[in-house]
Motif scaffolding. Structure first.
Motif, short mmCIF file in Angstrom:
data_model
loop_
_atom_site.label_atom_id
_atom_site.label_comp_id
_atom_site.label_asym_id
_atom_site.label_seq_id
_atom_site.Cartn_x
_atom_site.Cartn_y
_atom_site.Cartn_z
N GLU A 52 -8.53 -6.84 -7.90
CA GLU A 52 -8.91 -7.46 -6.63
C GLU A 52 -7.74 -8.22 -6.02
OE1 GLU A 52 -12.28 -9.82 -7.73
OE2 GLU A 52 -13.67 -8.12 -7.66
N CYS A 53 -6.95 -8.88 -6.85
CA CYS A 53 -5.78 -9.62 -6.38
C CYS A 53 -4.75 -8.67 -5.77
CB CYS A 53 -5.19 -10.41 -7.55
SG CYS A 53 -3.77 -11.42 -7.14
N ARG A 54 -4.49 -7.55 -6.43
CA ARG A 54 -3.49 -6.61 -5.93
C ARG A 54 -3.95 -5.91 -4.65
NH1 ARG A 54 -1.24 -4.03 -11.64
NH2 ARG A 54 0.33 -5.65 -12.01
N LEU A 55 -5.22 -5.56 -4.58
CA LEU A 55 -5.73 -4.94 -3.36
C LEU A 55 -5.57 -5.90 -2.18
CD1 LEU A 55 -8.90 -3.22 -4.81
CD2 LEU A 55 -6.98 -2.03 -3.73
N ALA A 56 -5.90 -7.16 -2.39
CA ALA A 56 -5.74 -8.15 -1.32
C ALA A 56 -4.28 -8.30 -0.92
CB ALA A 56 -6.32 -9.49 -1.76
N ALA A 57 -3.38 -8.33 -1.91
CA ALA A 57 -1.95 -8.47 -1.62
C ALA A 57 -1.42 -7.28 -0.84
CB ALA A 57 -1.17 -8.64 -2.93
N ALA A 58 -1.99 -6.11 -1.09
CA ALA A 58 -1.56 -4.90 -0.40
C ALA A 58 -2.24 -4.73 0.96
CB ALA A 58 -1.84 -3.67 -1.26
N GLY A 59 -3.17 -5.62 1.28
CA GLY A 59 -3.88 -5.51 2.55
C GLY A 59 -4.92 -4.42 2.58
N LEU A 60 -5.41 -4.03 1.39
CA LEU A 60 -6.43 -2.99 1.30
C LEU A 60 -7.79 -3.64 1.03
CD1 LEU A 60 -4.51 -0.38 -0.88
CD2 LEU A 60 -4.97 -0.25 1.59
N PRO A 61 -8.87 -3.06 1.54
CA PRO A 61 -10.19 -3.65 1.32
C PRO A 61 -10.69 -3.41 -0.09
CG PRO A 61 -10.40 -1.56 2.46
CD PRO A 61 -8.92 -1.84 2.37
N LEU A 62 -11.59 -4.26 -0.54
CA LEU A 62 -12.26 -4.00 -1.80
C LEU A 62 -13.10 -2.74 -1.66
CD1 LEU A 62 -13.46 -7.54 -2.94
CD2 LEU A 62 -11.51 -6.23 -3.79
N PRO A 63 -13.10 -1.89 -2.66
CA PRO A 63 -13.86 -0.64 -2.55
C PRO A 63 -15.36 -0.90 -2.70
CG PRO A 63 -12.97 -0.86 -4.76
CD PRO A 63 -12.41 -2.01 -3.95
N PRO A 71 0.83 -1.21 0.00
CA PRO A 71 0.00 0.00 0.00
C PRO A 71 0.86 1.26 0.00
CG PRO A 71 0.08 -0.93 2.20
CD PRO A 71 0.80 -1.90 1.30
N ILE A 72 0.36 2.32 -0.59
CA ILE A 72 0.98 3.63 -0.45
C ILE A 72 0.78 4.09 1.00
CG2 ILE A 72 0.92 6.04 -1.22
CD1 ILE A 72 1.94 4.07 -3.36
N ALA A 73 1.78 4.73 1.56
CA ALA A 73 1.73 5.13 2.97
C ALA A 73 0.48 5.95 3.27
CB ALA A 73 2.98 5.94 3.32
N GLY A 74 -0.25 5.52 4.30
CA GLY A 74 -1.44 6.24 4.74
C GLY A 74 -2.70 5.93 3.98
N ALA A 75 -2.61 5.14 2.90
CA ALA A 75 -3.78 4.91 2.06
C ALA A 75 -4.88 4.17 2.80
CB ALA A 75 -3.38 4.15 0.81
N ALA A 76 -4.52 3.14 3.57
CA ALA A 76 -5.54 2.35 4.26
C ALA A 76 -6.34 3.22 5.23
CB ALA A 76 -4.89 1.18 4.99
N ARG A 77 -5.66 4.03 6.02
CA ARG A 77 -6.34 4.91 6.96
C ARG A 77 -7.23 5.91 6.25
NH1 ARG A 77 -5.94 9.89 7.63
NH2 ARG A 77 -4.02 9.97 6.38
N PHE A 78 -6.70 6.50 5.18
CA PHE A 78 -7.44 7.53 4.45
C PHE A 78 -8.71 6.94 3.84
CE2 PHE A 78 -8.30 10.40 0.88
CZ PHE A 78 -8.24 11.63 1.52
N LEU A 79 -8.59 5.79 3.19
CA LEU A 79 -9.77 5.17 2.57
C LEU A 79 -10.81 4.78 3.62
CD1 LEU A 79 -8.08 2.91 -0.14
CD2 LEU A 79 -9.18 5.14 -0.47
#
Length: 223
Positions: free
Chosen positions: A119-130, A91-99
């Motif tokens: 979807e694969c990349r979001l999961a790999a980055a630990g980010l939720p599906l939008p 993830p880009i720094a701060g992206a998870a919190r911001f989203l």
């Protein structure tokens, strides 16, 4: 106080985010896969790699005009290879919190990647599906055409010119401009300056959202 506002006097109905290079970085993964593909087709790998970012795979291949090459078949094969190679997608720094701070009805991801790869990349980055994703297969014309951002805005029930787009690549910035949206350029993955008239931030660590009484969003820069 207005000095902390990136767009003084302006609020937005929705935020639209590119994915690769904007909320996550997949450059190492993508360039490994594309380097092997380009070498097999006799391309100058170093010259070719900068052209792959921010646009749909099928369009990248089609514009090469390689004899005997089926752009869609090659794009499908590249997608499968990229879905396997996700070890260093981050993830880009701060992206998870911001989203996570955004109401689900007020944001979307708008990506040139196919949906399965996104979807694969979001999961790999630990980010939720939008709550909403516009992917490569959802539009006939990819970035720099404005279709994807207009479709995202329409689906959210707002106008594109009421949206703020977060982008990193010239093609995406051009698409947002063509849709009459405002733009913030995320520079976390940039290795050289991208000329732009828009505000730029390295990541989301010093960004926050102010929620207006009417439900609109104001972007703030915080210490």
């Amino acid at each position: 106080m207005t000095e902390g506002l990136l767009f003084p006097g302006r609020s937005f109905a929705a935020f639209l985010f590119d994915m690769d290079g904007t909320v996550l970085t997949s450059i190492a993964s993508a360039e490994r896969v594309w380097s092997r593909w380009a070498a097999r087709h006799g391309l100058d790998v170093a010259a070719f790699l900068p052209t792959i970012h921010g646009v749909r795979t099928v369009e990248t291949i089609a514009r090469l005009g390689l004899p005997g090459v089926d752009p869609q078949a090659e794009a499908d094969a590249i997608m499968q290879a990229e879905m396997v190679d996700v070890a260093d997608v981050d993830p880009i720094a701060g992206a998870a919190r911001f989203l996570a701070s955004l109401p689900p009805e007020c944001w979307a991801i708008v990506t040139s990647a196919p949906r399965k790869l996104a979807e694969c990349r979001l999961a790999a980055a630990g980010l939720p599906l939008p709550p909403l994703m516009i992917a490569a297969e959802d539009v006939a014309h990819g970035k720099p055409a404005p279709d994807c951002f207009r479709l995202a805005a329409d689906t959210l029930g707002v106008s594109a010119d009421a949206c703020l787009v977060f982008e990193d690549a010239p093609a995406g910035i051009a698409a947002a401009e063509a849709a009459d949206a405002a733009v913030v350029v995320i520079t976390a993955t940039h290795t050289k300056v991208v000329e732009s008239r828009h505000p730029a931030r390295a990541n989301y660590e010093n960004l926050a959202v102010l929620f207006e009484p009417d439900g609109r969003l104001t972007l703030m820069s915080v210490a």
